[in-house]
Structure formats: structure tokens, C-alpha cells
Design an enzyme around this catalytic site. Structure first.
Site, PDB file in Angstrom:
ATOM      1  N   TYR A   1      -3.449   3.718   2.368  1.00 41.97           N
ATOM      2  CA  TYR A   1      -3.495   4.026   3.796  1.00 41.97           C
ATOM      3  C   TYR A   1      -4.689   4.916   4.129  1.00 41.97           C
ATOM      4  O   TYR A   1      -5.316   4.745   5.182  1.00 41.97           O
ATOM      5  CB  TYR A   1      -2.188   4.695   4.240  1.00 41.97           C
ATOM      6  CG  TYR A   1      -2.171   5.014   5.710  1.00 41.97           C
ATOM      7  CD1 TYR A   1      -1.947   4.019   6.647  1.00 41.97           C
ATOM      8  CD2 TYR A   1      -2.407   6.308   6.164  1.00 41.97           C
ATOM      9  CE1 TYR A   1      -1.958   4.298   8.004  1.00 41.97           C
ATOM     10  CE2 TYR A   1      -2.407   6.597   7.522  1.00 41.97           C
ATOM     11  CZ  TYR A   1      -2.186   5.596   8.441  1.00 41.97           C
ATOM     12  OH  TYR A   1      -2.211   5.875   9.783  1.00 41.97           O
TER      13      TYR A   1
ATOM     14  N   TYR B   1       0.825  -1.204   0.000  1.00 45.94           N
ATOM     15  CA  TYR B   1       0.000   0.000   0.000  1.00 45.94           C
ATOM     16  C   TYR B   1       0.860   1.255   0.000  1.00 45.94           C
ATOM     17  O   TYR B   1       2.041   1.226   0.329  1.00 45.94           O
ATOM     18  CB  TYR B   1      -0.965   0.018   1.188  1.00 45.94           C
ATOM     19  CG  TYR B   1      -0.314   0.312   2.523  1.00 45.94           C
ATOM     20  CD1 TYR B   1      -0.243   1.616   3.005  1.00 45.94           C
ATOM     21  CD2 TYR B   1       0.221  -0.702   3.298  1.00 45.94           C
ATOM     22  CE1 TYR B   1       0.358   1.896   4.232  1.00 45.94           C
ATOM     23  CE2 TYR B   1       0.817  -0.439   4.522  1.00 45.94           C
ATOM     24  CZ  TYR B   1       0.884   0.864   4.983  1.00 45.94           C
ATOM     25  OH  TYR B   1       1.476   1.133   6.191  1.00 45.94           O
ATOM     26  N   CYS B   2       0.223   2.358  -0.393  1.00 44.80           N
ATOM     27  CA  CYS B   2       0.804   3.694  -0.309  1.00 44.80           C
ATOM     28  C   CYS B   2      -0.292   4.608   0.241  1.00 44.80           C
ATOM     29  O   CYS B   2      -1.149   4.147   0.991  1.00 44.80           O
ATOM     30  CB  CYS B   2       1.339   4.162  -1.667  1.00 44.80           C
ATOM     31  SG  CYS B   2       0.068   4.312  -2.939  1.00 44.80           S
ATOM     32  N   LYS B   3      -0.306   5.856  -0.128  1.00 43.32           N
ATOM     33  CA  LYS B   3      -1.324   6.771   0.391  1.00 43.32           C
ATOM     34  C   LYS B   3      -2.705   6.463  -0.188  1.00 43.32           C
ATOM     35  O   LYS B   3      -3.666   6.323   0.550  1.00 43.32           O
ATOM     36  CB  LYS B   3      -0.928   8.219   0.099  1.00 43.32           C
ATOM     37  CG  LYS B   3      -1.932   9.256   0.587  1.00 43.32           C
ATOM     38  CD  LYS B   3      -1.411  10.664   0.396  1.00 43.32           C
ATOM     39  CE  LYS B   3      -2.417  11.754   0.686  1.00 43.32           C
ATOM     40  NZ  LYS B   3      -3.282  11.603   1.810  1.00 43.32           N
TER      41      LYS B   3
ATOM     42  N   SER C   1      -3.060   4.380  -3.450  1.00 46.76           N
ATOM     43  CA  SER C   1      -2.901   3.133  -4.218  1.00 46.76           C
ATOM     44  C   SER C   1      -2.213   3.274  -5.569  1.00 46.76           C
ATOM     45  O   SER C   1      -2.045   2.282  -6.264  1.00 46.76           O
ATOM     46  CB  SER C   1      -4.208   2.346  -4.378  1.00 46.76           C
ATOM     47  OG  SER C   1      -5.060   2.896  -5.349  1.00 46.76           O
TER      48      SER C   1
END
Length: 127
Positions: free
Chosen positions: A108, A79-81, A83
Site C-alpha cells: 500500500y 497487498y499489505c503495507k 509486501s
């Protein structure tokens, strides 16, 4: 014509598996490795509990040195902020032979919005 970052993310998402935060949480509870590909400052502001932080820009270089990412039978939730970076990371991992990976849709932000637990390292007290 050159591709935009949006084009690259759309292309990556067409080639990878993306799961909801509900499914990601179930995978994590079942033992999946959690990979956060955001920058260290973002990670320090809050992350999925137990996540390993390897920034997207260093992933290709740190892959071999991160044992948790080299276990073929263990799924990895990336994951990131929101996607986008994680979609690119999952596509890159697949190109490098790490295929048991999924992208957490919404990233996230969606995880936190769902009210799932997050970790934030305590502030350092220099006194």
C-alpha cells in the site's frame, strides 16, 4: 537454527509472483480481485479502491467464506503495507489451492506513493 520473520518472507517471495504497482493497477483495472491482508485499523486509514479486507491472521479461516477469493479464473492482487505479510499470504493461498495470485511489490505504501487512488471510509458522525 530457527527462521526469522525476514527469512520466512524471503522464502515466500522466492516461491510466488510479485508485480509492480503499475502492473497491479493494470490487473485491477482489468478485473482482478484486490485483497488487503492488513489489520482492519490499517484498512480504515486508507486502502486500494474495491479491496476486500481479510487480515493475514484470519486468511486461512475466511478463505472458504469469501466467494471473491474462490473464483479460479479471476486473478487476485494481494497487498499489505510494504509486501511482507502479503508475500506470506500469497504463499499460503497457493498452499490452499488458490494459485491465480500475485503479490503487489511495495504494498500500500508504494501504491499511495505512486499517487494512485485510495479509499478511506468517511468518519462516523454520531451527532
Amino acid at each position: 537454527m530457527a527462521k526469522t520473520s525476514h527469512d520466512l518472507v524471503v522464502e515466500a517471495k522466492s516461491k510466488i509472483k510479485e508485480v509492480s504497482v503499475v502492473d497491479a493497477r493494470e490487473m485491477i483495472q482489468s478485473g482482478a480481485v484486490v485483497l488487503d491482508v492488513r489489520e482492519p485499523g490499517e484498512f480504515e486509514n486508507g486502502h486500494v479502491p474495491g479491496a476486500i479486507n481479510v487480515p493475514r491472521g484470519l486468511l486461512e479461516f475466511k478463505l472458504a467464506a469469501t466467494p471473491e477469493l474462490n473464483q479460479p479464473d479471476t486473478p487476485i492482487v494481494v497487498y499489505c503495507k510494504t509486501s511482507g505479510r502479503s508475500a506470506l499470504a500469497v504463499a499460503t493461498l497457493a498452499d490452499m489451492g488458490v494459485t491465480n495470485t500475485v503479490n503487489m511489490g511495495g504494498g500500500y505504501d508504494a501504491w499511495a506513493e505512486a499517487g494512485y487512488p485510495t479509499d478511506k471510509p468517511p468518519a462516523i458522525d454520531y451527532n
